[in-house]
Design a protein around this motif. Structure first.
Motif, mmCIF file in Angstrom:
data_model
loop_
_atom_site.group_PDB
_atom_site.id
_atom_site.type_symbol
_atom_site.label_atom_id
_atom_site.label_comp_id
_atom_site.label_asym_id
_atom_site.label_seq_id
_atom_site.Cartn_x
_atom_site.Cartn_y
_atom_site.Cartn_z
ATOM 1 N N GLY A 119 0.049 7.316 -19.014
ATOM 2 C CA GLY A 119 1.041 6.400 -19.562
ATOM 3 C C GLY A 119 1.780 6.985 -20.759
ATOM 4 N N LEU A 120 1.047 7.671 -21.622
ATOM 5 C CA LEU A 120 1.684 8.302 -22.783
ATOM 6 C C LEU A 120 2.679 9.373 -22.351
ATOM 7 C CD1 LEU A 120 -1.412 8.753 -25.133
ATOM 8 C CD2 LEU A 120 0.511 7.204 -25.496
ATOM 9 N N LEU A 121 2.297 10.178 -21.375
ATOM 10 C CA LEU A 121 3.151 11.286 -20.951
ATOM 11 C C LEU A 121 4.404 10.803 -20.236
ATOM 12 C CD1 LEU A 121 0.355 13.659 -19.621
ATOM 13 C CD2 LEU A 121 1.740 14.025 -21.666
ATOM 14 N N ILE A 122 4.281 9.770 -19.416
ATOM 15 C CA ILE A 122 5.397 9.340 -18.581
ATOM 16 C C ILE A 122 6.241 8.268 -19.264
ATOM 17 C CG2 ILE A 122 6.052 8.369 -16.351
ATOM 18 C CD1 ILE A 122 3.423 9.505 -15.229
ATOM 19 N N TRP A 123 5.589 7.266 -19.869
ATOM 20 C CA TRP A 123 6.329 6.127 -20.407
ATOM 21 C C TRP A 123 6.250 5.993 -21.924
ATOM 22 C CZ3 TRP A 123 2.824 5.017 -16.210
ATOM 23 C CH2 TRP A 123 3.452 4.971 -14.972
ATOM 24 N N GLY A 124 5.391 6.779 -22.561
ATOM 25 C CA GLY A 124 5.186 6.627 -23.996
ATOM 26 C C GLY A 124 5.918 7.654 -24.818
ATOM 27 N N SER A 125 5.170 8.378 -25.641
ATOM 28 C CA SER A 125 5.765 9.301 -26.609
ATOM 29 C C SER A 125 6.165 10.637 -26.009
ATOM 30 C CB SER A 125 4.770 9.546 -27.750
ATOM 31 O OG SER A 125 3.550 10.076 -27.247
ATOM 32 N N GLY A 126 5.906 10.850 -24.720
ATOM 33 C CA GLY A 126 6.235 12.130 -24.103
ATOM 34 C C GLY A 126 7.616 12.141 -23.484
ATOM 35 N N LYS A 127 7.685 11.960 -22.185
ATOM 36 C CA LYS A 127 8.915 12.066 -21.423
ATOM 37 C C LYS A 127 10.010 11.136 -21.953
ATOM 38 C CE LYS A 127 10.477 11.176 -16.649
ATOM 39 N NZ LYS A 127 11.307 10.012 -16.924
ATOM 40 N N ARG A 128 9.683 9.898 -22.208
ATOM 41 C CA ARG A 128 10.703 8.909 -22.579
ATOM 42 C C ARG A 128 11.425 9.282 -23.869
ATOM 43 N NH1 ARG A 128 10.836 4.600 -25.896
ATOM 44 N NH2 ARG A 128 8.636 4.857 -26.423
ATOM 45 N N LEU A 129 10.664 9.621 -24.915
ATOM 46 C CA LEU A 129 11.285 9.947 -26.197
ATOM 47 C C LEU A 129 12.060 11.254 -26.130
ATOM 48 C CD1 LEU A 129 8.679 8.912 -28.918
ATOM 49 C CD2 LEU A 129 10.718 7.704 -28.147
ATOM 50 N N LEU A 130 11.523 12.245 -25.431
ATOM 51 C CA LEU A 130 12.216 13.525 -25.351
ATOM 52 C C LEU A 130 13.536 13.375 -24.603
ATOM 53 C CD1 LEU A 130 12.303 16.520 -25.892
ATOM 54 C CD2 LEU A 130 10.976 16.895 -23.812
ATOM 55 N N GLU A 131 13.553 12.597 -23.540
ATOM 56 C CA GLU A 131 14.790 12.432 -22.786
ATOM 57 C C GLU A 131 15.818 11.629 -23.573
ATOM 58 O OE1 GLU A 131 14.322 11.323 -18.735
ATOM 59 O OE2 GLU A 131 13.429 13.281 -18.285
ATOM 60 N N ALA A 132 15.372 10.698 -24.382
ATOM 61 C CA ALA A 132 16.309 9.972 -25.246
ATOM 62 C C ALA A 132 16.956 10.931 -26.248
ATOM 63 C CB ALA A 132 15.587 8.846 -25.973
ATOM 64 N N HIS A 133 16.178 11.880 -26.748
ATOM 65 C CA HIS A 133 16.692 12.872 -27.698
ATOM 66 C C HIS A 133 17.666 13.840 -27.023
ATOM 67 C CE1 HIS A 133 16.819 15.746 -30.969
ATOM 68 N NE2 HIS A 133 16.325 16.694 -30.183
ATOM 69 N N MET A 134 17.438 14.144 -25.739
ATOM 70 C CA MET A 134 18.247 15.129 -25.020
ATOM 71 C C MET A 134 19.467 14.520 -24.336
ATOM 72 S SD MET A 134 16.786 18.225 -25.110
ATOM 73 C CE MET A 134 17.337 19.029 -23.605
ATOM 74 N N ALA A 135 19.563 13.208 -24.288
ATOM 75 C CA ALA A 135 20.539 12.534 -23.437
ATOM 76 C C ALA A 135 21.975 12.984 -23.671
ATOM 77 C CB ALA A 135 20.433 11.023 -23.618
ATOM 78 N N ASP A 136 22.358 13.249 -24.918
ATOM 79 C CA ASP A 136 23.747 13.575 -25.233
ATOM 80 C C ASP A 136 24.045 15.072 -25.168
ATOM 81 O OD1 ASP A 136 24.271 10.896 -25.660
ATOM 82 O OD2 ASP A 136 23.775 10.994 -27.793
ATOM 83 N N ARG A 137 23.060 15.891 -24.822
ATOM 84 C CA ARG A 137 23.289 17.327 -24.782
ATOM 85 C C ARG A 137 24.162 17.680 -23.579
ATOM 86 N NH1 ARG A 137 18.605 21.539 -26.122
ATOM 87 N NH2 ARG A 137 18.857 20.307 -28.034
ATOM 88 N N PRO A 138 25.175 18.531 -23.762
ATOM 89 C CA PRO A 138 26.052 18.904 -22.644
ATOM 90 C C PRO A 138 25.259 19.478 -21.467
ATOM 91 C CG PRO A 138 26.982 19.655 -24.723
ATOM 92 C CD PRO A 138 25.604 19.148 -25.036
ATOM 93 N N GLY A 139 25.536 18.980 -20.283
ATOM 94 C CA GLY A 139 24.882 19.454 -19.070
ATOM 95 C C GLY A 139 23.599 18.736 -18.733
ATOM 96 N N TYR A 140 23.085 17.894 -19.656
ATOM 97 C CA TYR A 140 21.791 17.274 -19.385
ATOM 98 C C TYR A 140 21.880 16.208 -18.292
ATOM 99 C CZ TYR A 140 17.083 15.571 -20.073
ATOM 100 O OH TYR A 140 15.768 15.229 -19.863
ATOM 101 N N ALA A 141 22.978 15.471 -18.239
ATOM 102 C CA ALA A 141 23.117 14.434 -17.209
ATOM 103 C C ALA A 141 23.091 15.052 -15.812
ATOM 104 C CB ALA A 141 24.409 13.657 -17.429
ATOM 105 N N ALA A 142 23.781 16.185 -15.632
ATOM 106 C CA ALA A 142 23.772 16.848 -14.334
ATOM 107 C C ALA A 142 22.390 17.406 -14.017
ATOM 108 C CB ALA A 142 24.811 17.963 -14.323
ATOM 109 N N TYR A 143 21.727 17.946 -15.028
ATOM 110 C CA TYR A 143 20.367 18.463 -14.841
ATOM 111 C C TYR A 143 19.425 17.334 -14.428
ATOM 112 C CZ TYR A 143 15.772 20.272 -16.246
ATOM 113 O OH TYR A 143 14.450 20.647 -16.282
ATOM 114 N N ARG A 144 19.570 16.198 -15.077
ATOM 115 C CA ARG A 144 18.725 15.055 -14.770
ATOM 116 C C ARG A 144 18.970 14.557 -13.343
ATOM 117 N NH1 ARG A 144 17.603 9.896 -18.697
ATOM 118 N NH2 ARG A 144 16.382 8.674 -17.191
ATOM 119 N N ALA A 145 20.211 14.626 -12.895
ATOM 120 C CA ALA A 145 20.539 14.131 -11.552
ATOM 121 C C ALA A 145 19.915 14.983 -10.458
ATOM 122 C CB ALA A 145 22.057 14.082 -11.388
#
Length: 274
Positions: free
Chosen positions: A228-254
């Motif tokens: 739960g921590l890795l997927i929905w807690g302080s791991g994946k969720r917070l890191l992706e929120a931090h990376m969301a505005d980086r150029p190219g990240y939306a395409a990478y995520r898709a």
């Protein structure tokens, strides 16, 4: 049926809690003195290793020696590798943006807020997640098929995590990649190979540590909490929120899996106007 001396188990779990607390309090003192609370991420791996060593020591003469040593050693190897990697990665950098944002929202004394919400919370999580280790070192059953499957899962996770970290470090070391999103190697199969590796490590340790259904049921909460921590807690969720505005990240995520590895999706380029 597994028979564990409840008095010894209480001693191991109590000493493990004290060990996790001690490591986090030392980290708090160092982090406060340096003004860098990101040091707690280094202490996270050290605390798991310290708990494993203490549990292994106190369980001497009370469980199967091979299981006791394998479970403790696997935890120490994972914890110290992770701590060393995070220490190298953070050398020369300022505060982690996650902790900076957290402390900026603090009401009252930010130092005490950091103690409660960062260090003590993570100390409690170390104790909870490491319950399979604390119980496993006391089990009298010799290593069996489930344990060997668990070791294979643990080894896969550790290798996956270490390779992903190495690939990312090499990518960042190349000045030509500044500002770009890492999408090569394992990072083309999952956006979080390090977190997926941790996921496998702790499910593997759980399988290795638990010989029968009683300890398995008792400690199931531990890999579930880590997942739960890795997927929905302080791991994946917070890191992706931090990376969301980086150029190219939306395409990478898709095109790339959010957690469990799979081949990258083929993306259809947008039509061009004539």
């Amino acid at each position: 049926m597994t028979v564990v001396d409840t008095g010894v188990l209480a001693g191991v779990t109590g000493a493990s809690a004290g060990t996790a607390l001690a490591v986090m309090l030392v980290a708090f003192a160092v982090g406060t003195a340096k003004g860098l609370h990101r040091i707690v991420d280094v202490a996270w791996g050290i605390a798991f290793a310290a708990v494993a060593v203490v549990a292994w020591s106190l369980a001497a003469g009370h469980g199967d020696d091979a299981r006791r040593t394998v479970v403790a050693l696997a935890t120490v190897l994972w914890g110290l590798r992770l701590a060393a990697h995070i220490a190298r990665r953070g050398r020369g950098h300022g505060e982690d943006p996650r902790y900076a944002r957290m402390l900026a929202r603090a009401r009252g004394n930010p130092t005490l807020y950091a103690l409660r919400t960062v260090y003590l919370l993570q100390g409690g999580l170390v104790w909870l997640v490491s319950l399979p280790v604390q119980v496993g070192v006391l089990l009298p059953e010799p290593l069996g098929p489930t344990a060997f499957v668990g070791l294979a899962v643990w080894a896969t996770g550790l290798s996956f995590e270490a390779l992903g970290d190495r690939q990312l470090a090499r990518f960042k070391a190349d000045p030509a990649n500044r500002g770009r999103v890492m999408d090569r190697g394992l990072w083309s199969w999952t956006r979080h190979p390090n977190y997926f590796g941790d996921f496998l490590v702790w499910w593997g340790l759980y399988l290795t540590a638990c010989a029968t259904w009683q300890p398995a049921l008792l400690t199931l909460v531990s890999p579930l909490v880590m997942s739960g921590l890795l997927i929905w807690g302080s791991g994946k969720r917070l890191l992706e929120a931090h990376m969301a505005d980086r150029p190219g990240y939306a395409a990478y995520r898709a095109r790339t899996s959010g957690f469990f590895p799979r081949p990258p999706r083929r993306t259809t380029p947008a039509p061009t106007r004539s």
